[in-house]
Motif scaffolding. Structure first.
Motif, PDB file in Angstrom:
ATOM      1  N   ARG A   5      -6.136   0.505  -5.025  1.00 25.79           N
ATOM      2  CA  ARG A   5      -6.947   1.573  -4.439  1.00 25.79           C
ATOM      3  C   ARG A   5      -6.131   2.442  -3.485  1.00 25.79           C
ATOM      4  O   ARG A   5      -6.562   3.511  -3.084  1.00 25.79           O
ATOM      5  N   ASN A   6      -4.957   1.950  -3.122  1.00 23.39           N
ATOM      6  CA  ASN A   6      -4.091   2.686  -2.195  1.00 23.39           C
ATOM      7  C   ASN A   6      -2.636   2.332  -2.508  1.00 23.39           C
ATOM      8  O   ASN A   6      -1.884   1.895  -1.662  1.00 23.39           O
ATOM      9  N   ARG A   7      -2.277   2.531  -3.765  1.00 24.17           N
ATOM     10  CA  ARG A   7      -0.993   2.035  -4.247  1.00 24.17           C
ATOM     11  C   ARG A   7       0.172   2.902  -3.772  1.00 24.17           C
ATOM     12  O   ARG A   7       0.018   4.117  -3.585  1.00 24.17           O
ATOM     13  N   PRO A   8       1.342   2.277  -3.605  1.00 28.07           N
ATOM     14  CA  PRO A   8       2.527   3.048  -3.212  1.00 28.07           C
ATOM     15  C   PRO A   8       2.999   3.955  -4.337  1.00 28.07           C
ATOM     16  O   PRO A   8       3.004   3.556  -5.506  1.00 28.07           O
ATOM     17  N   THR A  18       0.829  -1.196   0.000  1.00 24.51           N
ATOM     18  CA  THR A  18       0.000   0.000   0.000  1.00 24.51           C
ATOM     19  C   THR A  18       0.869   1.254   0.000  1.00 24.51           C
ATOM     20  O   THR A  18       2.104   1.174  -0.104  1.00 24.51           O
ATOM     21  N   SER A  19       0.224   2.395   0.161  1.00 32.46           N
ATOM     22  CA  SER A  19       0.937   3.671   0.130  1.00 32.46           C
ATOM     23  C   SER A  19       1.943   3.819   1.253  1.00 32.46           C
ATOM     24  O   SER A  19       2.844   4.658   1.177  1.00 32.46           O
TER      25      SER A  19
END
Length: 253
Positions: free
Chosen positions: A81-84, A33-34
């Protein structure tokens, strides 16, 4: 009785020629995720970046599994939906999946990746050498985007009526060769090109539209049954409830 004998003979051939299709094992790592730390990019590790919900990424994942490359290609799931941010900046500027980090470069586009993986890594070949099968295989792969876009466009109309011809096309294609239940007889890149989408389409038609896409299509029934015997595919199957939730948000909101 004839059908039983056919499947038994096919099962024996599948075990003999493609043992990795049924002996692979895999673990699903958590999606990045981010807040996930960057990976040591381009350190010699081959990485396949995917999203568990994405049918395009699933194609590359299935190919990796069916080639028996779990120890050669590291699976890196991304939460789209919350990518790095580092994925776009350091890995793949197009910021989508799948992508493959291999030999100091990154490649994308699912149909290109399944071909690349089959051609450039060890393991059983997933595309036949027979000229007639290769020609038909190329035809079927070229048709897959037409097929999927037609199905997706029907979701805002009358899906059952609008997609009948598309499913009949597949039923007829599955009758082309008689040495196995798949599009080219044996399991191949053609099946991989279609199976992740048909998995989701069958789920949507069954759960949302209350319709069985296999009714009156016995070859499609057998194709689905036989695909679900292949561990390299089974281990990639989408979570039913998660996918239906995402589908309703995207198509039925």
């Amino acid at each position: 009785m004839e059908n039983h004998n056919f499947v038994t003979a096919y099962d024996f051939k599948l075990h003999t020629c493609f043992p990795l299709l049924r002996s692979v094992s895999d673990v699903r790592p958590p999606a990045l995720t981010s807040i996930s730390e960057p990976l040591p990019f381009f350190d010699g590790t081959t990485r396949l970046y995917i999203c568990y919900l994405c049918p395009y990424a699933q194609r590359a994942w299935i190919t990796r599994n069916c080639k028996g490359l779990q120890d050669k290609i590291v699976l890196v799931p991304i939460d789209l939906r919350n990518r790095p941010s580092w994925y776009k900046e350091k890995v793949y500027p197009l910021n989508k999946v799948p992508s493959l980090e291999h030999n100091g470069k990154v490649l994308g586009e699912s149909l290109d990746l399944i071909r690349y993986t089959d051609a450039n890594f060890e393991g059983p070949s997933l595309f036949p050498s027979d000229p007639a099968k290769r020609e038909f295989g190329e035809q079927m792969i070229s048709h897959v985007d037409t097929f999927t876009s037609g199905i997706y466009s029907s979701y805002k109309g009358d899906p059952v009526e609008q997609t009948s011809a598309a499913f009949d096309y597949l039923e007829n294609a599955l009758g082309k060769f008689d040495d196995g239940p798949f599009f080219l007889g044996q399991f191949s890149l053609v099946d991989i090109a279609y199976v992740s989408f048909l998995e989701r389409i069958q789920l949507v038609f069954s759960e949302i539209f209350k319709h069985d896409i296999t009714t009156g299509r016995p070859k499609l029934v057998t194709w689905i049954q036989e695909a679900n015997k292949i561990d390299g595919y089974k281990q990639t199957k989408v979570d039913k409830e998660e996918y239906l939730k995402a589908f309703k948000i995207k198509f039925l909101a």
